[in-house]
Scaffold this motif. Sequence first.
Motif, PDB file in Angstrom:
ATOM      1  N   GLY A 130      -3.519 -50.337  28.703  1.00 22.14           N
ATOM      2  CA  GLY A 130      -3.799 -49.706  27.420  1.00 22.14           C
ATOM      3  C   GLY A 130      -3.989 -48.216  27.590  1.00 22.14           C
ATOM      4  O   GLY A 130      -3.627 -47.624  28.605  1.00 22.14           O
ATOM      5  N   PHE A 131      -4.576 -47.588  26.579  1.00 23.10           N
ATOM      6  CA  PHE A 131      -4.749 -46.141  26.588  1.00 23.10           C
ATOM      7  C   PHE A 131      -6.124 -45.722  27.086  1.00 23.10           C
ATOM      8  O   PHE A 131      -6.452 -44.551  27.085  1.00 23.10           O
ATOM      9  CB  PHE A 131      -4.504 -45.585  25.181  1.00 23.10           C
ATOM     10  N   SER A 132      -6.950 -46.663  27.486  1.00 25.36           N
ATOM     11  CA  SER A 132      -8.283 -46.325  27.968  1.00 25.36           C
ATOM     12  C   SER A 132      -8.208 -45.828  29.407  1.00 25.36           C
ATOM     13  O   SER A 132      -7.253 -46.084  30.131  1.00 25.36           O
ATOM     14  CB  SER A 132      -9.211 -47.541  27.878  1.00 25.36           C
ATOM     15  N   TRP A 133      -9.268 -45.109  29.805  1.00 24.83           N
ATOM     16  CA  TRP A 133      -9.364 -44.599  31.167  1.00 24.83           C
ATOM     17  C   TRP A 133      -9.998 -45.684  32.031  1.00 24.83           C
ATOM     18  O   TRP A 133     -11.214 -45.866  32.019  1.00 24.83           O
ATOM     19  CB  TRP A 133     -10.202 -43.331  31.198  1.00 24.83           C
ATOM     20  N   THR A 134      -9.170 -46.427  32.761  1.00 23.88           N
ATOM     21  CA  THR A 134      -9.673 -47.500  33.616  1.00 23.88           C
ATOM     22  C   THR A 134      -8.944 -47.476  34.946  1.00 23.88           C
ATOM     23  O   THR A 134      -7.852 -46.917  35.082  1.00 23.88           O
ATOM     24  CB  THR A 134      -9.471 -48.886  32.974  1.00 23.88           C
TER      25      THR A 134
END
Length: 317
Positions: A130-134
């Motif tokens: 996804g677009f999250s910072w992970t």
Amino acid sequence: MRDTRESRLLLVLLIAIAFALITVDIRGGEDSPVDGARRAAATVFGPVENGVAAAVDPIGNAVGAVRDSGERHDRLTVLERENAALKQKLGSDDRNRSGVRQLDKMLKRAGAGQYGIKGAEVIAIGAAQGFSWTVTIDSGSNDGIKRDMTVLNGDGLVGRITTVGPDTATVLLANDPDFTVGTRLEKTDELGFATGQGDRPLRVQMLNGKAKVKAGDRLVTFGSQAAKPFVPGVPVGTVVRVDPSGGDLTRTVYVRPYVGFTKLDIVGVVVQAPRQDPRDMVLPPKPAGPKPTPTVTVTVTPSAPPADGTVAADGTE
């Protein structure tokens, strides 16, 4: 009840119903249809359980203290062996010497805060998630990793565990816009909440609108109840800008995180919280101020002319 065919059939039926309810409860998760019944049972039997617990607490606490002491020591011993094995693995290749330095630095930070950590390597970034910072690390439930554990490295706070598989886990990084952590200002103890802003500094909302904050001040994690998702004392970052309060109830400051989120390699998951809040002990020593450069003044004294009136090489008599 006598052992008859009807009683055996009734027993089998009750067992089948119990297994069906368990299956529905597990699949339903937080939306389980039996959750209401569970809460009702807790309301009814909770006072009884508290009364029994109060009667046996003195003995239970004493026995628990002895048991936990041994378990904590054994757990820390296992973690030390696992981290040593990771260090040996990293040191087997000259290209991974940087990883060894990172691990050493992280272990020193963990030692300062008395955190029991499980070392891990970052094996993937979150573009596919996804677009999250992970990021994904190579440790999971088989290594004792659980959801909502703090993740750090040798510089400071990295993030928290959000998803756990058998051999891997996902870490939500502290610069993610959905990430929020309670903070405490060094020395003054002023509290706030830091929120990620991607590749920009963290945005920290100070609870005290009149808090005295200036650029260069440092923040650590305040800690959560039961140390989940955050243990206390982990370095967060340094204040780079302070917005004027303008008489508001809160005050906004911007913090440059200690961690470089685009170059993560070796991290540590805190699997054992410290016994006491380390407060500012995990922060690195502040660098000494620049030494003043000594100023040297040269004074030129003109020489006297020769007594015999001869002309010198520069044309003077």
